[in-house]
Design a protein around this motif. Sequence first.
Motif, PDB file in Angstrom:
ATOM      1  N   LYS A   1       0.831  -1.209   0.000  1.00  0.00           N
ATOM      2  CA  LYS A   1       0.000   0.000   0.000  1.00  0.00           C
ATOM      3  C   LYS A   1       0.867   1.262   0.000  1.00  0.00           C
ATOM      4  N   TYR A   2       1.962   1.250   0.728  1.00  0.00           N
ATOM      5  CA  TYR A   2       2.885   2.389   0.750  1.00  0.00           C
ATOM      6  C   TYR A   2       3.678   2.506  -0.550  1.00  0.00           C
ATOM      7  N   GLY A   3       3.870   1.395  -1.224  1.00  0.00           N
ATOM      8  CA  GLY A   3       4.682   1.382  -2.437  1.00  0.00           C
ATOM      9  C   GLY A   3       6.031   0.760  -2.154  1.00  0.00           C
ATOM     10  N   ARG A   4       6.432  -0.210  -2.965  1.00  0.00           N
ATOM     11  CA  ARG A   4       7.701  -0.901  -2.759  1.00  0.00           C
ATOM     12  C   ARG A   4       8.849  -0.134  -3.409  1.00  0.00           C
ATOM     13  N   ASN A   5       8.964   1.111  -3.017  1.00  0.00           N
ATOM     14  CA  ASN A   5      10.050   1.958  -3.494  1.00  0.00           C
ATOM     15  C   ASN A   5      10.669   2.642  -2.286  1.00  0.00           C
ATOM     16  N   ARG A   6      11.761   3.325  -2.497  1.00  0.00           N
ATOM     17  CA  ARG A   6      12.513   3.904  -1.375  1.00  0.00           C
ATOM     18  C   ARG A   6      11.668   4.879  -0.560  1.00  0.00           C
ATOM     19  N   PHE A   7      10.979   5.794  -1.242  1.00  0.00           N
ATOM     20  CA  PHE A   7      10.188   6.779  -0.514  1.00  0.00           C
ATOM     21  C   PHE A   7       9.019   6.131   0.213  1.00  0.00           C
ATOM     22  N   GLY A   8       8.328   5.220  -0.444  1.00  0.00           N
ATOM     23  CA  GLY A   8       7.199   4.566   0.198  1.00  0.00           C
ATOM     24  C   GLY A   8       7.601   3.824   1.459  1.00  0.00           C
ATOM     25  N   GLN A   9       8.682   3.071   1.392  1.00  0.00           N
ATOM     26  CA  GLN A   9       9.111   2.306   2.564  1.00  0.00           C
ATOM     27  C   GLN A   9       9.709   3.213   3.646  1.00  0.00           C
ATOM     28  N   CYS A  10      10.270   4.352   3.255  1.00  0.00           N
ATOM     29  CA  CYS A  10      10.719   5.327   4.256  1.00  0.00           C
ATOM     30  C   CYS A  10       9.522   5.900   5.022  1.00  0.00           C
ATOM     31  N   CYS A  11       8.426   6.152   4.316  1.00  0.00           N
ATOM     32  CA  CYS A  11       7.229   6.658   4.997  1.00  0.00           C
ATOM     33  C   CYS A  11       6.687   5.621   5.977  1.00  0.00           C
ATOM     34  N   LEU A  12       6.669   4.363   5.575  1.00  0.00           N
ATOM     35  CA  LEU A  12       6.232   3.305   6.489  1.00  0.00           C
ATOM     36  C   LEU A  12       7.168   3.202   7.685  1.00  0.00           C
ATOM     37  N   LEU A  13       8.457   3.274   7.441  1.00  0.00           N
ATOM     38  CA  LEU A  13       9.422   3.214   8.534  1.00  0.00           C
ATOM     39  C   LEU A  13       9.268   4.423   9.455  1.00  0.00           C
ATOM     40  N   ALA A  14       8.958   5.583   8.898  1.00  0.00           N
ATOM     41  CA  ALA A  14       8.730   6.769   9.724  1.00  0.00           C
ATOM     42  C   ALA A  14       7.581   6.536  10.700  1.00  0.00           C
ATOM     43  N   ARG A  15       6.511   5.912  10.212  1.00  0.00           N
ATOM     44  CA  ARG A  15       5.391   5.615  11.108  1.00  0.00           C
ATOM     45  C   ARG A  15       5.811   4.651  12.225  1.00  0.00           C
ATOM     46  N   ARG A  16       6.589   3.629  11.869  1.00  0.00           N
ATOM     47  CA  ARG A  16       7.049   2.680  12.885  1.00  0.00           C
ATOM     48  C   ARG A  16       7.913   3.371  13.938  1.00  0.00           C
ATOM     49  N   LEU A  17       8.777   4.279  13.507  1.00  0.00           N
ATOM     50  CA  LEU A  17       9.679   4.950  14.433  1.00  0.00           C
ATOM     51  C   LEU A  17       8.916   5.885  15.365  1.00  0.00           C
ATOM     52  N   ILE A  18       7.959   6.614  14.822  1.00  0.00           N
ATOM     53  CA  ILE A  18       7.137   7.487  15.669  1.00  0.00           C
ATOM     54  C   ILE A  18       6.385   6.652  16.696  1.00  0.00           C
ATOM     55  N   GLU A  19       5.836   5.547  16.261  1.00  0.00           N
ATOM     56  CA  GLU A  19       5.085   4.666  17.150  1.00  0.00           C
ATOM     57  C   GLU A  19       5.986   4.085  18.238  1.00  0.00           C
TER      58      GLU A  19
ATOM     59  N   ALA B   1       2.395   6.998  -1.419  1.00  0.00           N
ATOM     60  CA  ALA B   1       3.038   6.869  -0.110  1.00  0.00           C
ATOM     61  C   ALA B   1       2.438   7.840   0.900  1.00  0.00           C
ATOM     62  N   TYR B   2       2.199   9.092   0.487  1.00  0.00           N
ATOM     63  CA  TYR B   2       1.638  10.068   1.428  1.00  0.00           C
ATOM     64  C   TYR B   2       0.257   9.629   1.893  1.00  0.00           C
ATOM     65  N   ALA B   3      -0.592   9.205   0.957  1.00  0.00           N
ATOM     66  CA  ALA B   3      -1.936   8.781   1.337  1.00  0.00           C
ATOM     67  C   ALA B   3      -1.888   7.588   2.286  1.00  0.00           C
ATOM     68  N   ALA B   4      -1.005   6.630   2.016  1.00  0.00           N
ATOM     69  CA  ALA B   4      -0.885   5.464   2.899  1.00  0.00           C
ATOM     70  C   ALA B   4      -0.438   5.881   4.294  1.00  0.00           C
ATOM     71  N   LEU B   5       0.499   6.824   4.374  1.00  0.00           N
ATOM     72  CA  LEU B   5       0.981   7.291   5.670  1.00  0.00           C
ATOM     73  C   LEU B   5      -0.136   7.950   6.468  1.00  0.00           C
ATOM     74  N   ILE B   6      -0.878   8.856   5.854  1.00  0.00           N
ATOM     75  CA  ILE B   6      -1.948   9.551   6.579  1.00  0.00           C
ATOM     76  C   ILE B   6      -3.022   8.567   7.024  1.00  0.00           C
ATOM     77  N   GLU B   7      -3.415   7.663   6.145  1.00  0.00           N
ATOM     78  CA  GLU B   7      -4.433   6.684   6.515  1.00  0.00           C
ATOM     79  C   GLU B   7      -3.951   5.766   7.633  1.00  0.00           C
ATOM     80  N   ASP B   8      -2.700   5.382   7.581  1.00  0.00           N
ATOM     81  CA  ASP B   8      -2.124   4.521   8.614  1.00  0.00           C
ATOM     82  C   ASP B   8      -2.080   5.238   9.964  1.00  0.00           C
ATOM     83  N   LEU B   9      -1.660   6.502   9.959  1.00  0.00           N
ATOM     84  CA  LEU B   9      -1.630   7.277  11.207  1.00  0.00           C
ATOM     85  C   LEU B   9      -3.029   7.449  11.769  1.00  0.00           C
ATOM     86  N   ILE B  10      -4.026   7.665  10.914  1.00  0.00           N
ATOM     87  CA  ILE B  10      -5.413   7.787  11.365  1.00  0.00           C
ATOM     88  C   ILE B  10      -5.875   6.473  11.981  1.00  0.00           C
TER      89      ILE B  10
END
Length: 456
Positions: A276-294, A339-348
């Motif tokens: 959902k985030y995208g299997r690219n560098r930016f997408g996985q960085c956004c997912l990792l950002a969510r994990r780190l904040i959590e 990636a941005y949409a996946a990040l916002i939806e995941d945080l919500i």
Amino acid sequence: MLQIQGDATATTCDGVTRRDFLQAGALGAVGLTLPQLMAAEAAAGSPGNDRNVILIFNLGAPSQMDTFDPKPDAPAEIRGPFKPIATKSPAISITEILPKHAALADHFSIVRSCFHTAPAVHDTGHQMLQTGRLFSGGVNTPHAGCALAYLRGRKTDLPPHVILPEPMGRTGGNLPHGQDAGFLGKAHDPFALMADPSQPNFKVPDLLPPQEIGEARLSRRKKMREIVEQSIDQFETSQAAELMDSNFQAAYRLMTSPQAREAFDLSKEPSRLRDKYGRNRFGQCCLLARRLIEAGVRFVTVNTFLTVFDEITWDIHGSKPFTSIEGMKDIVAPMYDQAYAALIEDLIDRGLLENTLVCNLAEFGRTPRINPAGGRDHWPQCWSMYFAGGGVQGGRVVGKSDPTGGYPVERPTDPAEVVATIYHSLGLDLETPLPGPAGRPFPLVDFGKHEIKELF
């Protein structure tokens, strides 16, 4: 920034060896007495505000007319090829290349009147939008995440500020990019991932010591240090000596912390979410950002791109090696939108958005008129940025540009106000002093600068 290498040699960014690092650390004193430090911490804001930040920096600078400030009534050479589309917010119109943003427009607000008066060079914009000040007179102001780390420290074994995937590289100006701790000292530099989390063999280099050292040996070294430190008269131990140990302690925490390893382990995420985030560098960085904040990281900076020279970015000059406006639509926008949409939806979904400011910044905008190569050039006179979560009310537009998108006509907003907005969301007093060069106090932002109040 600390980097531990696998050849039994570890160096910091200023060339200190592993032996030096383990013996003494690589930090100099930051210039505050303990009472001054306590006073600064007291002024830093209420401890009840424990918000976090994900700062997405759109290196290269998106075209405002082709993304967040469409001009459908302007001539074709100004409005560009993309049509505006309706969004979840009646107040917001964006272009068709960001459809997933449109579905979430009630969660973010756009500032369409950003500007600065410095040269139209990538590096200067990078500095100003992450520190609030332009590098001048040899004074390197700290990144907002580094100032937060200095004032509030870490929550857990994880660093307080992390940069993904790595700090910005060369962008043409040979000037500081504003992604370090500046005059606060290297002890407050961010932890840099220095790896691509989208790669199948992704590992974080600094989470484990080199095999030649081993955790048992590292633990013994730590115990020996503690014995020596306990033998020193506390009243004769200088503040500088105490501070010099912080880099070693931070590295030791990372290398021995199960919590840190868990936070950086993307294999723990379901495959469908990674897709959902995208299997690219930016997408996985956004997912990792969510994990780190959590997991307890206070501030995560995500660089959408690392340079404007070796990859296609928002820097759409048109002529090679850059891309055109159409190239932005085909290459950059889909990856970014997903990636941005996946990040916002995941945080919500996880109940994290209200307590996490997500700000999408850039160094400048693009020229209102399309150039002969089918692109747009650097334009610091006006551009758009946007914010979600962290107390920001979604679905709003702040400021207005002229009919060509070239200049602000309502609520002009400079970089210091953007950085002040980040500090405001974090609950920091904007006049909190930082220890500048030669002991000169530096407020977080310049006197008279305030947050963008219309966002809250």
